[in-house]
Design a protein around this motif. Structure first.
Motif, PDB file in Angstrom:
ATOM      1  N   ALA A  41       0.858  -1.186   0.000  1.00 31.40           N
ATOM      2  CA  ALA A  41       0.000   0.000   0.000  1.00 31.40           C
ATOM      3  C   ALA A  41       0.894   1.236   0.000  1.00 31.40           C
ATOM      4  O   ALA A  41       1.940   1.264   0.660  1.00 31.40           O
ATOM      5  CB  ALA A  41      -0.912   0.009   1.226  1.00 31.40           C
ATOM      6  N   SER A  42       0.481   2.241  -0.734  1.00 29.01           N
ATOM      7  CA  SER A  42       1.278   3.452  -0.916  1.00 29.01           C
ATOM      8  C   SER A  42       0.632   4.653  -0.242  1.00 29.01           C
ATOM      9  O   SER A  42      -0.583   4.845  -0.343  1.00 29.01           O
ATOM     10  CB  SER A  42       1.425   3.730  -2.415  1.00 29.01           C
ATOM     11  N   PRO A  43       1.428   5.491   0.440  1.00 31.88           N
ATOM     12  CA  PRO A  43       0.874   6.720   1.012  1.00 31.88           C
ATOM     13  C   PRO A  43       0.265   7.628  -0.048  1.00 31.88           C
ATOM     14  O   PRO A  43      -0.648   8.396   0.238  1.00 31.88           O
ATOM     15  CB  PRO A  43       2.086   7.388   1.671  1.00 31.88           C
ATOM     16  N   VAL A  44       0.768   7.550  -1.280  1.00 36.13           N
ATOM     17  CA  VAL A  44       0.260   8.404  -2.359  1.00 36.13           C
ATOM     18  C   VAL A  44      -1.082   7.894  -2.870  1.00 36.13           C
ATOM     19  O   VAL A  44      -2.037   8.651  -3.030  1.00 36.13           O
ATOM     20  CB  VAL A  44       1.286   8.478  -3.514  1.00 36.13           C
ATOM     21  N   LYS A  45      -1.180   6.573  -3.110  1.00 33.26           N
ATOM     22  CA  LYS A  45      -2.396   6.006  -3.698  1.00 33.26           C
ATOM     23  C   LYS A  45      -3.427   5.580  -2.668  1.00 33.26           C
ATOM     24  O   LYS A  45      -4.581   5.345  -3.004  1.00 33.26           O
ATOM     25  CB  LYS A  45      -2.032   4.823  -4.588  1.00 33.26           C
TER      26      LYS A  45
END
Length: 278
Positions: A41-45
């Motif tokens: 999981a990405s902080p951006v997405k």
């Protein structure tokens, strides 16, 4: 070399993938159903791409482990919603790191409060993994990270170690956490047979802010991949074999960081198993 021990680890692998557009097709084309797939999981997405891909892969019969970073959860309601969606999809295993979102999306700034809340909710997941740091965390002292593993032991069911390229450091860390009484089964984080150019290309695709963070945080990785002779995961495994296969180490398997080079990772694993005599 005790090939039986390494063979067992190579048969008990988890492939970490990123929720990109082509990931589902790559997994279906190249990953056997008995290989666990973990989805980052990405902080951006945010969490949505992770939850969506996890549900789709689970529907194809894979055992899927979504990453649910604490710092991406907004509040208790969001945690309950994520939990419900994953259980409905048949997911019974999650990986729960603190995450890199800065500032946090909501009320949770670390994994332990989320672990405690899940316990209060009755333990909806049969398996919950937390992070271990063989090499020093950029923001936390080593004693703090070991203490954190101790604090989480009542709520988590296994550990996943972050990447480490130094056999001595990895072996000493395993010995140290076991002596400190951290007895959770351990999946050892190992980079797959990734090429530096492809790693760089992947990093630049995950969002401007996120890729900058990735490159800054993992600058040493690129140095390793660019070293003479390149990087070969089997060299690390062979040099660490004794530490990984000792009964006291309680190593349950390997957590392979594919960097979405999924076909290459599976070809490497099969070739190494063939060399070790299956």
């Amino acid at each position: 070399m005790h090939t039986a021990g390494l063979r067992a680890l190579l048969h008990s692998v988890r492939y970490e993938v990123l929720p990109a557009k082509a990931t589902e097709d790559k997994v279906l084309a190249h990953v056997p159903r008995d290989v666990v797939v973990t989805v980052t999981a990405s902080p951006v997405k945010g969490l949505e791409p992770t939850l969506d891909l996890a549900a789709r892969l689970a529907s194809h019969g894979y055992r899927v482990v979504p990453h649910v970073p604490a710092r991406l959860l907004r509040d208790d309601l969001h945690l309950k919603d994520v939990t419900g969606r994953l259980r409905e999809a048949g997911v019974d295993d999650i990986f729960l790191p603190a995450g890199d979102a800065d500032p946090p999306a909501g009320v949770y700034d670390g994994a332990l409060p989320v672990l405690r809340r899940l316990s209060e909710l009755g333990g909806p997941f049969a398996h919950v993994g937390v992070t271990g740091y063989p090499e020093s965390h950029p923001l936390l002292h080593d004693d703090v990270t070991v203490q954190a593993m101790w604090d989480k032991r009542e709520h988590a069911t296994y550990l996943v170690s972050n990447l480490c390229f130094d056999p001595r450091v990895l072996g000493e860390w395993i010995t140290r956490i076991r002596r400190r009484g951290v007895a959770l089964p351990l999946y050892v984080g190992v980079a797959g047979p990734v090429q530096r150019a492809k790693l760089l290309a992947m990093a630049t695709k995950i969002g401007v802010g996120e890729s900058t963070r990735f490159l800054t945080k993992h600058a040493s990785w690129f140095a390793r991949f660019a070293a003479p002779g390149g990087y070969a995961p089997e060299r690390l495994l062979i040099r660490t074999e004794r530490a990984l296969t000792a009964p006291s180490a309680r190593v349950a398997g390997l957590h392979l960081f594919t960097f979405n080079q999924i076909a290459e990772t599976e070809r490497w694993r099969r070739a190494l198993l063939d060399r070790l005599g299956r």
